[in-house]
Write an enzyme that holds these catalytic residues in place. Sequence first.
Site, mmCIF file in Angstrom:
data_model
loop_
_atom_site.group_PDB
_atom_site.id
_atom_site.type_symbol
_atom_site.label_atom_id
_atom_site.label_comp_id
_atom_site.label_asym_id
_atom_site.label_seq_id
_atom_site.Cartn_x
_atom_site.Cartn_y
_atom_site.Cartn_z
ATOM 1 N N GLU A 11 0.828 -1.206 0.000
ATOM 2 C CA GLU A 11 0.000 0.000 0.000
ATOM 3 C C GLU A 11 0.862 1.256 0.000
ATOM 4 O OE1 GLU A 11 -3.867 -0.451 2.494
ATOM 5 O OE2 GLU A 11 -2.264 -1.494 3.579
ATOM 6 N N TYR A 43 -8.731 28.910 3.874
ATOM 7 C CA TYR A 43 -8.804 27.526 3.409
ATOM 8 C C TYR A 43 -7.613 27.124 2.561
ATOM 9 C CZ TYR A 43 -13.302 27.445 5.544
ATOM 10 O OH TYR A 43 -14.300 27.492 6.471
ATOM 11 N N ILE A 61 -3.876 5.675 8.848
ATOM 12 C CA ILE A 61 -4.484 6.981 8.572
ATOM 13 C C ILE A 61 -4.849 7.683 9.876
ATOM 14 C CG2 ILE A 61 -5.215 6.489 6.224
ATOM 15 C CD1 ILE A 61 -8.036 5.935 7.244
ATOM 16 N N GLU A 62 -4.940 6.945 10.972
ATOM 17 C CA GLU A 62 -5.144 7.572 12.276
ATOM 18 C C GLU A 62 -3.998 8.523 12.584
ATOM 19 O OE1 GLU A 62 -7.249 3.557 12.531
ATOM 20 O OE2 GLU A 62 -5.468 4.375 11.561
ATOM 21 N N LYS A 88 -10.157 6.397 3.285
ATOM 22 C CA LYS A 88 -9.351 5.631 2.337
ATOM 23 C C LYS A 88 -10.340 4.972 1.383
ATOM 24 C CE LYS A 88 -5.567 2.387 2.192
ATOM 25 N NZ LYS A 88 -4.560 1.749 3.025
#
Length: 141
Positions: A11, A43, A61-62, A88
């Site tokens: 990955e 932004y 991803i945490e 994801k």
Amino acid sequence: FYAYHGYYEEERLIGGYFVVDVYIDTNFALAAQTDELSGTVNYETVYFICRMEMKRPSKLIENVAQRIHSKLSDVFTRASGILVRISKLNPPLGGPVNRSYVEVDSGGGFGGKGNKGGNDFGDDDDDFGGFLSSFDDLDMW
């Protein structure tokens, strides 16, 4: 974003698609009255922080969500709450899953402090599809 996050080495080598949602609870009354950016959230800065952190490969991803949340909190000190969600898309789980996500929430108007995760199962024909997707709404993560 196309990024290189994932627990498995493949990955992190091949990469995948991710969506980053950022919610910032702030008082923008001054900006609404004066039409000046200095009275609200820029932004462009939010996007820059997200882009820089998404470029740093991570196993989880945490970890990425927490890094983004921390940097946003450092920059937007007047925000009363910040929520960062990373999804994801089509994670390699051996079946039809549209997305898996995590959230880091510092409170504000977003439902409370804490972290959360979930899945969006794309195969409604599966006998367990409705049952499993119902976990998406639980705060068990």
